[in-house]
Scaffold this motif. Structure first.
Motif, PDB file in Angstrom:
ATOM      1  N   VAL A 246      -4.605  10.050  -9.318  1.00 36.00           N
ATOM      2  CA  VAL A 246      -3.865  10.571  -8.179  1.00 36.00           C
ATOM      3  C   VAL A 246      -4.601  10.193  -6.902  1.00 36.00           C
ATOM      4  N   ARG A 247      -3.848   9.736  -5.923  1.00 39.09           N
ATOM      5  CA  ARG A 247      -4.443   9.360  -4.637  1.00 39.09           C
ATOM      6  C   ARG A 247      -3.869  10.243  -3.538  1.00 39.09           C
TER       7      ARG A 247
ATOM      8  N   ALA B 209       4.913   7.832  -3.931  1.00 35.34           N
ATOM      9  CA  ALA B 209       4.155   8.734  -3.069  1.00 35.34           C
ATOM     10  C   ALA B 209       5.108   9.819  -2.592  1.00 35.34           C
ATOM     11  N   VAL B 210       4.693  11.065  -2.729  1.00 37.60           N
ATOM     12  CA  VAL B 210       5.441  12.195  -2.178  1.00 37.60           C
ATOM     13  C   VAL B 210       4.709  12.580  -0.900  1.00 37.60           C
ATOM     14  N   TRP B 211       5.435  12.703   0.200  1.00 38.02           N
ATOM     15  CA  TRP B 211       4.805  12.898   1.500  1.00 38.02           C
ATOM     16  C   TRP B 211       5.416  14.084   2.251  1.00 38.02           C
TER      17      TRP B 211
ATOM     18  N   HIS C 175       0.845  -1.192   0.000  1.00 44.64           N
ATOM     19  CA  HIS C 175       0.000   0.000   0.000  1.00 44.64           C
ATOM     20  C   HIS C 175       0.882   1.245   0.000  1.00 44.64           C
ATOM     21  N   TRP C 176       0.591   2.188  -0.865  1.00 46.43           N
ATOM     22  CA  TRP C 176       1.433   3.377  -1.051  1.00 46.43           C
ATOM     23  C   TRP C 176       1.533   4.221   0.206  1.00 46.43           C
TER      24      TRP C 176
ATOM     25  N   VAL D  48       0.698  12.112  -1.462  1.00 44.93           N
ATOM     26  CA  VAL D  48       0.021  12.074  -2.749  1.00 44.93           C
ATOM     27  C   VAL D  48       0.779  11.085  -3.619  1.00 44.93           C
ATOM     28  N   CYS D  49       0.047  10.136  -4.172  1.00 42.28           N
ATOM     29  CA  CYS D  49       0.639   9.095  -4.996  1.00 42.28           C
ATOM     30  C   CYS D  49       0.241   9.320  -6.449  1.00 42.28           C
TER      31      CYS D  49
END
Length: 178
Positions: free
Chosen positions: A110-111, A169-171, A20-21, A125-126
């Motif tokens: 986009v998630r 994913a950028v977090w 899971h991302w 955001v993935c």
């Protein structure tokens, strides 16, 4: 905007849902049960690549953080989410379209995920791209190009997961103690 359950919060953060991302992003900065503090909130949604996406993401973020009683963080996290989403739409989807047929880009590409543990909120955001963000010196005459600088100044830390065939994913992590 469509919410997608990803199992329980414990499944996502503990690694039982390793692919899971959001779990990948959470493992980067939130060690399991750090100091006995458990994850108390998890929310995720998928967003379309259209001009309503940023507004939907901000509403989702504001509503979720308000429900978690994280009022002091709402404005900063909503701005960070906006910047993360803008980058995903501008660079992540553009990269995906360049590498293949535009029709291959899914309608909800986009998630957005939010995770709450203690006084910290992790937003991620993935997107489908394997390109990672690069913090560059801003062009002071340009009207854009400062998003990562905004994220860097408002968050305690930020980064990205190692890209894989599903993207990256950028977090960013924001704490009420900042």
């Amino acid at each position: 905007m469509t919410a997608h359950p990803a199992g329980s919060v414990d499944d996502v953060v503990s690694g039982r849902s390793v692919s899971h991302w959001l779990a990948r992003a959470a493992r980067e900065i939130l060690p399991p049960d750090a100091g006995g503090v458990r994850t108390t909130g998890f929310a995720a949604c998928s967003l379309s690549a259209d001009k309503q996406a940023a507004g939907e993401a901000r509403r989702f973020t504001r509503s979720t953080l308000s429900g978690w009683q994280m009022g002091p963080l709402v404005d900063n996290v909503a701005l960070i989410v906006s910047e993360l989403l803008s980058n995903a739409l501008r660079y992540g989807l553009a990269d995906t379209a360049r590498n293949g047929d535009q029709a291959a880009v899914p309608p909800r590409p986009v998630r957005l995920g939010l995770l709450h543990r203690g006084q910290t909120v992790l937003c991620a955001v993935c997107d489908l791209s394997s390109n990672v963000p690069v913090l560059r010196s801003p062009d002071y005459l340009a009207q854009s190009g400062r998003g990562l600088h905004i994220i860097d100044s408002l968050s305690e830390s930020w980064g990205w997961t190692t890209p894989n065939p599903a993207g990256k994913a950028v977090w960013a992590a924001v704490s009420s103690s900042k």
